[in-house]
Design a protein around this motif. Structure first.
Motif, mmCIF file in Angstrom:
data_model
loop_
_atom_site.group_PDB
_atom_site.id
_atom_site.type_symbol
_atom_site.label_atom_id
_atom_site.label_comp_id
_atom_site.label_asym_id
_atom_site.label_seq_id
_atom_site.Cartn_x
_atom_site.Cartn_y
_atom_site.Cartn_z
ATOM 1 N N LEU A 153 0.853 -1.085 0.039
ATOM 2 C CA LEU A 153 0.117 -0.031 -0.104
ATOM 3 C C LEU A 153 0.807 1.396 -0.034
ATOM 4 C CD1 LEU A 153 -2.908 1.324 0.331
ATOM 5 C CD2 LEU A 153 -2.584 1.089 2.924
ATOM 6 N N LEU A 154 1.970 1.220 0.819
ATOM 7 C CA LEU A 154 2.576 2.546 0.867
ATOM 8 C C LEU A 154 3.448 2.795 -0.535
ATOM 9 C CD1 LEU A 154 3.555 1.996 4.668
ATOM 10 C CD2 LEU A 154 2.618 3.963 3.874
ATOM 11 N N PRO A 160 -5.857 -1.779 6.004
ATOM 12 C CA PRO A 160 -4.984 -2.811 5.613
ATOM 13 C C PRO A 160 -4.667 -3.656 6.748
ATOM 14 C CG PRO A 160 -3.592 -0.937 5.613
ATOM 15 C CD PRO A 160 -5.152 -0.645 5.852
ATOM 16 N N SER A 161 -4.489 -4.926 6.658
ATOM 17 C CA SER A 161 -3.860 -5.945 7.875
ATOM 18 C C SER A 161 -2.447 -5.405 8.193
ATOM 19 C CB SER A 161 -4.029 -7.437 7.509
ATOM 20 O OG SER A 161 -5.061 -7.821 7.366
ATOM 21 N N PRO A 169 -15.304 1.828 5.664
ATOM 22 C CA PRO A 169 -14.042 0.897 5.688
ATOM 23 C C PRO A 169 -13.490 0.430 4.348
ATOM 24 C CG PRO A 169 -15.596 0.282 7.291
ATOM 25 C CD PRO A 169 -16.451 1.406 6.428
ATOM 26 N N VAL A 170 -12.540 0.404 4.021
ATOM 27 C CA VAL A 170 -11.963 -0.460 2.841
ATOM 28 C C VAL A 170 -11.052 -1.438 3.630
ATOM 29 C CG1 VAL A 170 -10.687 -0.191 0.753
ATOM 30 C CG2 VAL A 170 -12.072 1.500 1.355
ATOM 31 N N ILE A 171 -11.359 -2.629 3.451
ATOM 32 C CA ILE A 171 -10.661 -3.673 4.082
ATOM 33 C C ILE A 171 -9.751 -4.294 3.095
ATOM 34 C CG2 ILE A 171 -11.016 -5.905 5.338
ATOM 35 C CD1 ILE A 171 -13.993 -4.589 5.864
ATOM 36 N N ILE A 172 -8.517 -4.402 3.442
ATOM 37 C CA ILE A 172 -7.555 -4.761 2.501
ATOM 38 C C ILE A 172 -6.773 -5.951 3.502
ATOM 39 C CG2 ILE A 172 -5.654 -4.618 1.080
ATOM 40 C CD1 ILE A 172 -6.360 -1.473 1.325
ATOM 41 N N ASN A 203 -14.462 -4.363 0.122
ATOM 42 C CA ASN A 203 -13.453 -5.175 0.186
ATOM 43 C C ASN A 203 -12.508 -5.434 -0.902
ATOM 44 O OD1 ASN A 203 -11.984 -7.825 0.400
ATOM 45 N ND2 ASN A 203 -13.642 -8.802 1.546
ATOM 46 N N LEU A 204 -11.104 -4.720 -0.736
ATOM 47 C CA LEU A 204 -10.317 -4.644 -1.687
ATOM 48 C C LEU A 204 -9.447 -5.608 -1.835
ATOM 49 C CD1 LEU A 204 -9.504 -2.419 -3.987
ATOM 50 C CD2 LEU A 204 -7.760 -1.647 -2.066
#
Length: 455
Positions: free
Chosen positions: A300-301, A336-337, A356-359, A379-380
């Motif tokens: 992600l980063l 993200p987790s 929420p965007v759950i990754i 859910n991405l």
């Protein structure tokens, strides 16, 4: 005398299971006659798309898991499905496929739980390892639940003979804090404490071996909760494990185990974190801030840190910026987790009314047996992180407004109240345990053998 005592306990278990069997019959009847008059609830009546089946959540309960294989993965149905396996509930209901989702009939759950469910809390053990846990910080949900159960509530019974479930009130967080040797990665001391505790309550009371641990549950928000549960085979394989680290790739079984929401209470209270501005006052498309913990955050980063003015991604926030203010200014909050699958950002997003965007991979979302997460979150897949902005921009404004409104509605199920209030996070956790207790097949004959603790 010992034999007579075992017979009495077995007879009482048979009575409890007979009552559950009666409930199963009622459930089948209710499943066949959906036109029954709804139970009126003056406090709150669940309704709307945030639930898989609001009538079902309010009125009924599911039972008896049966494993089916070779079923393809379906997004947002991780309670009953993981990897190539799906659990359905034999004799009680069938999965109904609607718009490519399996929607399952859950009959008579919440109100039946309030009316029937009783939990016995073992009194053995002392702080700092037993009967106490963290009530603020990253693992607050672990300590809060122990506190709620120890200080009494409508579900707790002091008579183990009338209990449907038995709570093992040890705290994995406290064990890590007090007895783990730092930097060793050796959790054998934690497992030893749990195994010894189960031996004590097993020898003193006998309820553990009566049903081979199936009607017992542990609860942990620490990352090492799953590892600690390996202390005994019966705890790991039979008991209900309520875990923040609900990772199906590491042995979490959604039909038996339940997800504990990870709630980061920095001050010990949620006051000041609830609520946010309306959608018209949220100029930022998406926001995330957090350390490079795990491979998903690293991806992600790499894709989005300092790359876009509408997708704000930071590793650590500058001192002049407020984390919660940025969440409240955002339409979507990226969750993200980290090193483990759970993320407290999901709860923070819901509290601040940010979608929420759950990754994540292999994560079973909290209360997903009741809540349709696809109606109020995104859910991405990890493989689509590079397309994050395109995907979020592709969600129409009307659709976003609907999702944001549903986030506000679902918030009540994740709010911490002291004392607990109906339908809040405490009651939803108990409801998840209730469903799984009903899903456990009894082992009535266990009393005939000296099975011990399964250590």
């Amino acid at each position: 005398m010992q034999s007579a005592k075992k017979r009495r306990k077995a007879s009482n278990l048979e009575k409890l299971e007979a009552a559950l069997a009666k409930a199963r019959t009622a459930i089948r009847e209710a499943a066949l006659h959906r036109n029954q008059t709804s139970i009126r609830d003056g406090d709150y009546t669940p309704k709307g798309r945030i639930y898989w089946n609001p009538f079902a959540f309010h009125r009924h309960v599911f039972l008896i898991a049966r494993k089916l294989t070779n079923v393809r993965h379906t997004q947002n149905l991780s309670l009953v499905q993981y990897r190539s396996s799906v659990y359905c509930f034999d004799q009680v209901f069938l999965f109904h496929k609607i718009n490519t989702k399996f929607v399952f009939l859950i009959c008579r759950s919440y109100i039946e739980m309030e009316k029937t469910f009783k939990i016995y809390v073992y009194e053995e053990g002392e702080p700092p390892l037993i009967h106490i846990g963290p009530c603020k910080g990253m693992y607050a949900s672990e300590g809060l639940f122990i506190d709620w159960m120890d200080n009494g509530n409508s579900f707790r019974t002091n008579d183990p003979e009338e209990a449907h479930a038995f709570f093992l009130p040890f705290s994995v967080y406290q064990m890590v804090h007090y007895i783990y040797v730092p930097l060793t990665n050796n959790v054998s001391s934690l497992k030893m404490v749990v195994a010894d505790y189960i031996n004590v309550i097993s020898r003193k009371h006998g309820y553990w071996e009566r049903n081979l641990g199936k009607d017992h549950f542990m609860l942990s928000c620490h990352d090492w909760g799953p590892l600690t549960s390996e202390a005994t085979p019966l705890l790991y394989n039979n008991s209900i494990r309520v875990l923040c680290n609900a990772n199906t790739s590491e042995g979490f079984k959604p039909a038996k185990d339940a997800t504990l929401p990870e709630i980061n209470l920095q001050s010990g209270e949620i006051s000041g974190t609830l609520g946010g501005p309306p959608p018209s006052e949220r100029p930022t498309l998406a926001f995330f801030a957090g350390g490079v913990h795990g491979s998903i955050r690293r991806i992600l980063l790499e894709h989005w840190k300092d790359k876009d003015t509408e997708v704000l991604v930071y590793d650590y926030l500058p001192r002049n910026l407020s984390y919660y203010d940025l969440m409240r200014k955002s339409r979507f909050c990226l969750c993200p987790s980290g090193y483990e699958v759970a993320s407290p950002r999901i709860m923070e997003a819901i509290y601040t009314e940010c979608v929420p965007v759950i990754i994540s991979k292999h994560y079973v979302l909290p209360f997903s047996d009741v809540l349709d997460w696809s109606s109020f979150s995104v859910n991405l897949p990890v493989s689509e992180i590079g397309n994050l902005k395109k995907i979020l921009m592709g969600i129409s404004y009307d659709r976003y407004l609907t999702m944001q409104r549903r986030v506000k509605l679902v918030q009540r199920h994740f709010v911490i109240n002291r004392p607990p209030k109906r339908y809040d996070v405490f009651h939803m956790i108990v409801h998840s345990i209730w469903l799984r207790r009903l899903n456990q097949r009894p082992h009535i004959s266990a009393h005939k053998e000296d099975t011990g603790s399964g250590v």
